[in-house]
Design an enzyme around this catalytic site. Sequence first.
Site, PDB file in Angstrom:
ATOM      1  N   ASP A  40     -13.953   3.725   7.898  1.00  0.00           N
ATOM      2  CA  ASP A  40     -12.806   4.549   8.286  1.00  0.00           C
ATOM      3  C   ASP A  40     -12.354   4.145   9.690  1.00  0.00           C
ATOM      4  OD1 ASP A  40     -11.303   7.264   7.499  1.00  0.00           O
ATOM      5  OD2 ASP A  40     -11.675   7.270   9.647  1.00  0.00           O
ATOM      6  N   ASN A  70      -0.720   6.548  14.779  1.00  0.00           N
ATOM      7  CA  ASN A  70       0.597   6.825  14.193  1.00  0.00           C
ATOM      8  C   ASN A  70       1.431   7.728  15.094  1.00  0.00           C
ATOM      9  OD1 ASN A  70       0.432   5.288  11.837  1.00  0.00           O
ATOM     10  ND2 ASN A  70      -0.583   6.915  10.703  1.00  0.00           N
ATOM     11  N   HIS A  93       4.529   5.008  12.639  1.00  0.00           N
ATOM     12  CA  HIS A  93       3.888   4.540  11.405  1.00  0.00           C
ATOM     13  C   HIS A  93       4.018   3.036  11.186  1.00  0.00           C
ATOM     14  CE1 HIS A  93       2.628   8.386   9.637  1.00  0.00           C
ATOM     15  NE2 HIS A  93       3.658   8.886  10.275  1.00  0.00           N
ATOM     16  N   ASP A 137       0.831   0.776  10.348  1.00  0.00           N
ATOM     17  CA  ASP A 137       0.693  -0.120   9.192  1.00  0.00           C
ATOM     18  C   ASP A 137       0.209  -1.501   9.624  1.00  0.00           C
ATOM     19  OD1 ASP A 137       1.497   1.863   7.496  1.00  0.00           O
ATOM     20  OD2 ASP A 137       3.553   1.140   7.262  1.00  0.00           O
ATOM     21  N   GLU A 194      -6.569   5.302   5.628  1.00  0.00           N
ATOM     22  CA  GLU A 194      -7.185   4.392   6.592  1.00  0.00           C
ATOM     23  C   GLU A 194      -8.636   4.089   6.234  1.00  0.00           C
ATOM     24  OE1 GLU A 194      -7.491   8.564   8.479  1.00  0.00           O
ATOM     25  OE2 GLU A 194      -6.188   7.454   7.121  1.00  0.00           O
TER      26      GLU A 194
END
Length: 322
Positions: free
Chosen positions: A198, A206, A211, A215, A241
Amino acid sequence: MQKLAEIITTQDAETIFETIHAMVALVESDGRLVSWNSAFESCNKISPCAVNLNELFSKNDKSLLHGKLSNGLLNHWAVEFPLDGTGPSKYCDCVFIPTANGQVLFIAERMESDIALQEMIERLNRRVKLFQVESEFTKKIARNKQIEMDAVMVQASEVAQVDPLTFLVNRRTIIKELQGEVLRVERYHSMLSVSVVDVDNFKGVNDTYGHPIGDEVLKQVAYQLRESIRHPDLVGRYGGEEFLIVLPNSDSKAAAEQAARLCKQVRETVVHVKEHEVNITLSIGVAQFQVGVDTWDTLLSRADNAMYEAKNNGRDRWAIAK
C-alpha cells in the site's frame, strides 16, 4: 470563508444524497444496513431481502469487506459491486467513513477507468462477433478474416487482463494467478507467500498535487515493483493504491526480505512528476500460505491485516502475518 459543512442543513444533506450518482448507505459496525440513498436502492433490488452489506458482495470480496469495515481506517479501495440487476458487476471506488455514533457510512462510486475498459472490451467483442457471422466467399477472404479475428481476440484478451493505468495485471487476473498457485501448493506441498503493498498517505498526494499527479505516482511505483521482483513472482494492481505480489516457492522470510528491499528502494527514490518532487513510502503486509489451514482469500486477509499493522506501527515498513 465559512466551511461548507457548517452551513449545510440536514434537509440539504438529504437532497444531496438523493441527487448524487454515488451509492451511499449507513451501516452498523457489523455491516447491517440502516439506511441508504436512491442510487444504492437500484443496486439493492438485486437482493431486496438483504439486511447486511456483505450480502451484496461476491464471495471472493466478503472477507476483504469484513477486514476493511472492522479496521476502521478511512482509505479508498476498489471492489466489484453490482450496479443494477441487468448487467455484470462493475469496479467501484469504495470508502468507509466512521460516524460519531459508532455507525459507518459506506460510499461506492463507479470507477471511470473501469467503465472505459469495459466499453473497450465490449466493442472488441462486438467486432469478434461480426467477424464470426460474416460469410467467407473465398479462401483468401476467409484466411484474412481469420487472421484479423485472431488479432482482435488477442487484443481483447490483453485489454481484459491489464490495468489501464499502471499496465500491471489487474485485480481479476492477479487473483486468478493466486488461486492457481494455491492449487499447486495444496497438491505438491510447496511454499507460497503473498505481499499486500500500500502506498502510504496517497490521499495526501492527491489532495496536495491533484489526481493526475497521483496517477503518475502510481505508475512509477508500479514500474519499480515490476522491475524489482524476481522472475517467478507476479505483481498486479489490487485496487486503488494497493498492489499484490504473489511469490511462488517462497516462505515468509524470503517475502519479508523482498518487502524490506522494496521499502528501502521506494523510500530512497524521489518521484519526479512535471515540476514536482514527491517522496513516497510503502507499507507491506506479508503472509505465508498454511496448507490445510488457509484458502486463497484467508491468505489475502492475513496479508492485508499485516499491512495495516505496518501502517499502525508508523508506515514505511513491513510486517509478517501471524
